[in-house]
Design a protein around this motif. Sequence first.
Motif, PDB file in Angstrom:
ATOM      1  N   ARG A  88       0.851  -1.192   0.000  1.00 25.00           N
ATOM      2  CA  ARG A  88       0.000   0.000   0.000  1.00 25.00           C
ATOM      3  C   ARG A  88       0.881   1.234   0.000  1.00 25.00           C
ATOM      4  N   HIS A  89       0.617   2.140  -0.916  1.00 27.72           N
ATOM      5  CA  HIS A  89       1.321   3.421  -0.965  1.00 27.72           C
ATOM      6  C   HIS A  89       2.845   3.225  -0.984  1.00 27.72           C
ATOM      7  N   GLY A  90       3.317   2.194  -1.678  1.00 26.27           N
ATOM      8  CA  GLY A  90       4.743   1.938  -1.771  1.00 26.27           C
ATOM      9  C   GLY A  90       5.321   1.211  -0.572  1.00 26.27           C
ATOM     10  N   MET A  91       4.518   1.018   0.485  1.00 24.58           N
ATOM     11  CA  MET A  91       4.972   0.316   1.690  1.00 24.58           C
ATOM     12  C   MET A  91       4.515  -1.134   1.624  1.00 24.58           C
ATOM     13  N   ILE A  92       5.291  -2.017   2.224  1.00 25.75           N
ATOM     14  CA  ILE A  92       4.902  -3.424   2.308  1.00 25.75           C
ATOM     15  C   ILE A  92       4.543  -3.718   3.759  1.00 25.75           C
ATOM     16  N   TYR A  93       3.314  -4.185   3.974  1.00 27.14           N
ATOM     17  CA  TYR A  93       2.830  -4.569   5.301  1.00 27.14           C
ATOM     18  C   TYR A  93       2.798  -6.095   5.360  1.00 27.14           C
ATOM     19  N   ILE A  94       3.381  -6.655   6.393  1.00 23.66           N
ATOM     20  CA  ILE A  94       3.366  -8.103   6.578  1.00 23.66           C
ATOM     21  C   ILE A  94       2.682  -8.367   7.923  1.00 23.66           C
TER      22      ILE A  94
END
Length: 189
Positions: A88-94
């Motif tokens: 999301r928005h260039g960020m990776i959430y794990i």
Amino acid sequence: MAEDVERIMTGIAPTLRDLRTKRRISLTEVAGHLNVSVSTMSRLESGERAPTLDLLIPLARLYGVALDDIVKAPPTGDPRIRPHPVKRHGMIYIPLTKSGGPMQAFKMILPGGKHPAATAQTHDGYEWLYVLSGTLDLQLGNTHTAMDVGEAAEFDTRTPHLISSANEQPVELLGLFSPQGERIHITGP
């Protein structure tokens, strides 16, 4: 074995009704999203119709829960979480916990540099962050704090906040979020 299946099948209808009402979504809205009749949804929630995977899978997606949470699957004995990264928005959430719990743990990977369209956000809850690599820029209100590897922060998410890399290098961090707003205490040795 047959008793377990019977118990699971009986529990699906009230679970579906609870998930829908907690999200304040009408039967009509859910039926429209799934492209089924309102009477089909009503019969599913009352237990008059047996649920099928072709209905349960889109319902799990709509409600943002795992299919196991809907069917209340018995534990397998394997405690591991099998995260599915989300970008999301260039960020990776794990995600490191199951969704919907009182506390959500996650790992984030932020790209280097500032995102030009990023703005500070507010929402209910409380958050705790721990920097694994890189240098994090934590903006709380009008204050910017540079956080290095091994540093932690906690804050009320009703304060306008924004996290990003403090330079051109990516940042990896661990986070805990409590949507109910419980405060997370960091204690020393």
